[in-house]
Write a protein that holds these residues in place. Structure first.
Motif, mmCIF file in Angstrom:
data_model
loop_
_atom_site.group_PDB
_atom_site.id
_atom_site.type_symbol
_atom_site.label_atom_id
_atom_site.label_comp_id
_atom_site.label_asym_id
_atom_site.label_seq_id
_atom_site.Cartn_x
_atom_site.Cartn_y
_atom_site.Cartn_z
ATOM 1 N N GLY A 143 29.453 -11.425 47.563
ATOM 2 C CA GLY A 143 30.910 -11.411 47.457
ATOM 3 C C GLY A 143 31.373 -10.779 46.154
ATOM 4 N N SER A 144 30.689 -11.084 45.068
ATOM 5 C CA SER A 144 31.030 -10.495 43.769
ATOM 6 C C SER A 144 30.790 -8.996 43.746
ATOM 7 C CB SER A 144 30.212 -11.159 42.661
ATOM 8 O OG SER A 144 30.519 -12.516 42.578
ATOM 9 N N LEU A 145 29.688 -8.562 44.320
ATOM 10 C CA LEU A 145 29.397 -7.127 44.370
ATOM 11 C C LEU A 145 30.440 -6.381 45.194
ATOM 12 C CD1 LEU A 145 25.518 -7.167 44.793
ATOM 13 C CD2 LEU A 145 26.796 -6.262 42.844
ATOM 14 N N VAL A 146 30.829 -6.962 46.325
ATOM 15 C CA VAL A 146 31.830 -6.323 47.179
ATOM 16 C C VAL A 146 33.153 -6.175 46.429
ATOM 17 C CG1 VAL A 146 33.257 -6.675 49.241
ATOM 18 C CG2 VAL A 146 30.783 -6.983 49.366
ATOM 19 N N LEU A 147 33.595 -7.231 45.774
ATOM 20 C CA LEU A 147 34.853 -7.147 45.033
ATOM 21 C C LEU A 147 34.761 -6.205 43.842
ATOM 22 C CD1 LEU A 147 36.336 -10.752 45.082
ATOM 23 C CD2 LEU A 147 36.974 -8.770 46.422
ATOM 24 N N LEU A 148 33.598 -6.149 43.198
ATOM 25 C CA LEU A 148 33.412 -5.226 42.078
ATOM 26 C C LEU A 148 33.477 -3.773 42.558
ATOM 27 C CD1 LEU A 148 32.924 -4.969 39.051
ATOM 28 C CD2 LEU A 148 30.473 -5.118 39.501
ATOM 29 N N ILE A 149 32.890 -3.498 43.713
ATOM 30 C CA ILE A 149 32.961 -2.149 44.288
ATOM 31 C C ILE A 149 34.406 -1.791 44.625
ATOM 32 C CG2 ILE A 149 32.363 -0.779 46.333
ATOM 33 C CD1 ILE A 149 29.637 -2.274 46.292
ATOM 34 N N ILE A 150 35.123 -2.718 45.256
ATOM 35 C CA ILE A 150 36.528 -2.475 45.607
ATOM 36 C C ILE A 150 37.358 -2.252 44.348
ATOM 37 C CG2 ILE A 150 38.586 -3.564 46.593
ATOM 38 C CD1 ILE A 150 36.686 -4.860 48.654
ATOM 39 N N PHE A 151 37.113 -3.057 43.321
ATOM 40 C CA PHE A 151 37.834 -2.912 42.054
ATOM 41 C C PHE A 151 37.601 -1.534 41.451
ATOM 42 C CE2 PHE A 151 37.853 -3.410 37.373
ATOM 43 C CZ PHE A 151 39.194 -3.722 37.208
ATOM 44 N N ARG A 152 36.351 -1.097 41.448
ATOM 45 C CA ARG A 152 36.042 0.217 40.883
ATOM 46 C C ARG A 152 36.673 1.342 41.692
ATOM 47 N NH1 ARG A 152 29.745 -0.199 38.895
ATOM 48 N NH2 ARG A 152 30.156 -1.647 37.189
ATOM 49 N N LEU A 153 36.711 1.210 43.012
ATOM 50 C CA LEU A 153 37.334 2.235 43.843
ATOM 51 C C LEU A 153 38.833 2.327 43.571
ATOM 52 C CD1 LEU A 153 35.522 1.693 47.254
ATOM 53 C CD2 LEU A 153 35.240 3.608 45.669
ATOM 54 N N PHE A 154 39.503 1.173 43.438
ATOM 55 C CA PHE A 154 40.934 1.185 43.135
ATOM 56 C C PHE A 154 41.201 1.741 41.750
ATOM 57 C CE2 PHE A 154 41.595 -1.936 46.625
ATOM 58 C CZ PHE A 154 42.573 -1.222 47.301
ATOM 59 N N ARG A 155 40.375 1.411 40.786
ATOM 60 C CA ARG A 155 40.560 1.924 39.424
ATOM 61 C C ARG A 155 40.353 3.428 39.393
ATOM 62 N NH1 ARG A 155 43.449 -0.271 35.905
ATOM 63 N NH2 ARG A 155 42.271 0.797 34.311
ATOM 64 N N ARG A 156 39.388 3.920 40.156
ATOM 65 C CA ARG A 156 39.112 5.361 40.200
ATOM 66 C C ARG A 156 40.267 6.088 40.872
ATOM 67 N NH1 ARG A 156 33.653 6.202 42.462
ATOM 68 N NH2 ARG A 156 33.076 5.383 40.434
ATOM 69 N N ALA A 157 40.825 5.499 41.932
ATOM 70 C CA ALA A 157 41.927 6.131 42.650
ATOM 71 C C ALA A 157 43.215 6.129 41.823
ATOM 72 C CB ALA A 157 42.166 5.411 43.971
ATOM 73 N N PRO A 195 25.767 -1.849 36.595
ATOM 74 C CA PRO A 195 26.281 -1.593 35.251
ATOM 75 C C PRO A 195 27.260 -0.427 35.267
ATOM 76 C CG PRO A 195 24.042 -0.783 35.436
ATOM 77 C CD PRO A 195 24.364 -1.495 36.719
ATOM 78 N N GLY A 196 28.129 -0.447 34.319
ATOM 79 C CA GLY A 196 29.105 0.633 34.204
ATOM 80 C C GLY A 196 30.196 0.247 33.238
ATOM 81 N N ASN A 197 31.029 1.188 32.937
ATOM 82 C CA ASN A 197 32.116 0.973 31.998
ATOM 83 C C ASN A 197 33.367 0.573 32.777
ATOM 84 O OD1 ASN A 197 33.661 0.853 29.754
ATOM 85 N ND2 ASN A 197 33.758 3.057 29.421
ATOM 86 N N ASP A 198 33.532 -0.726 32.980
ATOM 87 C CA ASP A 198 34.686 -1.229 33.717
ATOM 88 C C ASP A 198 35.815 -1.563 32.759
ATOM 89 O OD1 ASP A 198 33.436 -1.192 36.227
ATOM 90 O OD2 ASP A 198 32.443 -3.090 35.812
ATOM 91 N N PRO A 199 37.035 -1.204 33.132
ATOM 92 C CA PRO A 199 38.172 -1.612 32.309
ATOM 93 C C PRO A 199 38.301 -3.134 32.349
ATOM 94 C CG PRO A 199 38.848 -0.149 34.106
ATOM 95 C CD PRO A 199 37.408 -0.402 34.256
ATOM 96 N N GLY A 200 38.530 -3.728 31.219
ATOM 97 C CA GLY A 200 38.645 -5.178 31.163
ATOM 98 C C GLY A 200 37.355 -5.846 30.730
ATOM 99 N N GLY A 201 36.255 -5.137 30.841
ATOM 100 C CA GLY A 201 34.985 -5.647 30.375
ATOM 101 C C GLY A 201 34.490 -6.866 31.125
ATOM 102 N N ILE A 202 33.793 -7.713 30.407
ATOM 103 C CA ILE A 202 33.114 -8.853 31.008
ATOM 104 C C ILE A 202 34.101 -9.898 31.531
ATOM 105 C CG2 ILE A 202 32.798 -10.130 28.861
ATOM 106 C CD1 ILE A 202 30.174 -9.833 31.615
ATOM 107 N N ILE A 203 35.270 -10.002 30.927
ATOM 108 C CA ILE A 203 36.239 -11.010 31.373
ATOM 109 C C ILE A 203 36.716 -10.701 32.790
ATOM 110 C CG2 ILE A 203 38.541 -11.963 30.969
ATOM 111 C CD1 ILE A 203 37.958 -11.620 27.968
ATOM 112 N N ILE A 204 37.076 -9.463 33.051
ATOM 113 C CA ILE A 204 37.503 -9.068 34.394
ATOM 114 C C ILE A 204 36.347 -9.218 35.370
ATOM 115 C CG2 ILE A 204 38.314 -7.142 35.806
ATOM 116 C CD1 ILE A 204 40.455 -8.355 34.007
ATOM 117 N N THR A 205 35.147 -8.852 34.945
ATOM 118 C CA THR A 205 33.981 -8.963 35.814
ATOM 119 C C THR A 205 33.721 -10.416 36.184
ATOM 120 O OG1 THR A 205 33.024 -7.007 34.771
ATOM 121 C CG2 THR A 205 31.542 -8.387 36.053
ATOM 122 N N VAL A 206 33.870 -11.329 35.236
ATOM 123 C CA VAL A 206 33.661 -12.749 35.519
ATOM 124 C C VAL A 206 34.742 -13.263 36.475
ATOM 125 C CG1 VAL A 206 33.726 -15.041 34.478
ATOM 126 C CG2 VAL A 206 32.352 -13.251 33.437
#
Length: 87
Positions: A71-85, A22-33
């Protein structure tokens, strides 16, 4: 399994990945899906290429779900790292 089944699996895997991380991801559930769909495809492909297992046995097989969720968790982690950077 066909591509439509992987997309459906990705939708569900993206939701499960969001529940596991869980967390506050930009794009919300649509990006996560969307990340879930890409992660399911990536997880299935990597499982087949790297480990030599047929992770696409069927929609209700445990190995298929594990590959999609990981696979979804890995991409979500990568997405969060890029957004943070990018901030």
């Amino acid at each position: 399994m066909g591509i439509l089944a992987w997309i459906l699996l990705g939708l569900l895997a993206g939701i499960i990945a969001k529940m596991l991380m869980p967390g506050n991801d930009p794009g919300g559930i649509i990006i996560t899906v969307l990340i879930g769909i890409a992660g399911a495809l990536l997880g299935g492909w990597l499982g087949k290429v790297i480990f030599g297992v047929d992770s696409v046995d069927g929609f209700f097989e445990l190995s298929t779900w594990i590959a999609a969720i990981v696979g979804s968790l890995v991409l979500l982690i990568i997405f969060r790292l890029f957004r943070r950077a990018a901030r």
